[in-house]
Motif scaffolding. Sequence first.
Motif, PDB file in Angstrom:
ATOM      1  N   GLY A 116      39.962  57.098  39.193  1.00  8.70           N
ATOM      2  CA  GLY A 116      40.024  57.735  40.849  1.00  8.70           C
ATOM      3  C   GLY A 116      39.263  56.771  41.184  1.00  8.70           C
ATOM      4  N   THR A 117      38.144  56.562  40.859  1.00  8.38           N
ATOM      5  CA  THR A 117      36.067  55.469  41.574  1.00  8.38           C
ATOM      6  C   THR A 117      37.087  53.916  41.558  1.00  8.38           C
ATOM      7  OG1 THR A 117      35.955  55.327  39.360  1.00  8.38           O
ATOM      8  CG2 THR A 117      35.059  57.284  39.861  1.00  8.38           C
ATOM      9  N   ALA A 118      37.840  53.334  41.128  1.00  9.06           N
ATOM     10  CA  ALA A 118      38.009  51.713  41.404  1.00  9.06           C
ATOM     11  C   ALA A 118      39.688  51.780  41.014  1.00  9.06           C
ATOM     12  CB  ALA A 118      37.075  51.480  40.866  1.00  9.06           C
ATOM     13  N   PRO A 119      40.240  50.726  41.258  1.00  8.23           N
ATOM     14  CA  PRO A 119      41.229  50.287  40.658  1.00  8.23           C
ATOM     15  C   PRO A 119      41.606  49.576  39.293  1.00  8.23           C
ATOM     16  CG  PRO A 119      40.731  49.560  42.941  1.00  8.23           C
ATOM     17  CD  PRO A 119      39.914  49.870  42.159  1.00  8.23           C
ATOM     18  N   THR A 120      42.423  50.152  38.221  1.00  9.48           N
ATOM     19  CA  THR A 120      41.701  49.842  37.216  1.00  9.48           C
ATOM     20  C   THR A 120      42.388  48.871  36.498  1.00  9.48           C
ATOM     21  OG1 THR A 120      44.359  49.638  36.934  1.00  9.48           O
ATOM     22  CG2 THR A 120      43.860  52.285  36.775  1.00  9.48           C
ATOM     23  N   ASP A 121      41.812  47.720  37.361  1.00 10.06           N
ATOM     24  CA  ASP A 121      42.070  46.203  36.697  1.00 10.06           C
ATOM     25  C   ASP A 121      40.335  46.316  36.935  1.00 10.06           C
ATOM     26  OD1 ASP A 121      44.564  45.621  36.270  1.00 10.06           O
ATOM     27  OD2 ASP A 121      45.510  44.937  38.256  1.00 10.06           O
ATOM     28  N   ASP A 122      40.011  46.434  37.866  1.00  9.53           N
ATOM     29  CA  ASP A 122      38.682  46.207  37.992  1.00  9.53           C
ATOM     30  C   ASP A 122      37.029  47.099  37.058  1.00  9.53           C
ATOM     31  OD1 ASP A 122      39.354  43.976  39.871  1.00  9.53           O
ATOM     32  OD2 ASP A 122      38.571  45.238  41.336  1.00  9.53           O
TER      33      ASP A 122
END
Length: 155
Positions: free
Chosen positions: A59-65
């Motif tokens: 939930g803090t950032a996109p999973t790719d990042d």
Amino acid sequence: MTGPTLVLVLAVGVLVATGVTLLLERSLTRILLGVILLGNGVNLLILLGGRSGAAPLVGTAPTDDMSDALPQAMVLTAVVITFGLTAFLLAVAYRSWYTSGDDEVQDDLEDRQTVRLAERNEVATADLGGDGPDGDPEQVDPEPARRRLRRSEES
């Protein structure tokens, strides 16, 4: 994404090389320092292999990042194992120093026997592997090697 810098790669190389060199010493204190340096070098190597990115919290950032949390978990486990091994080696070094006044690892009986057998084999192969009196390798006199072996067995 940037790769590891040359300084970090050299630091890993120096830590691992120094750790391995110290592990080959006879002093338990140097062996302990070698284990610590080798462990830190390998931990740094594992962390350099991980992908940098955002904190791996859902939930803090996109999973790719997100960065991979597995190398960090492996390093944390390795730190705990290295700490336990360090505590054990410290206890062994202290016990050795307390009982004998020295922390040098002594040769045991099997080491001495292995050295003697290796010396015998070197003498036997040196005498048997040479050329015969006429320069012919087929005409080797094995008697000098047998005499040396008998003398070394008697002593």
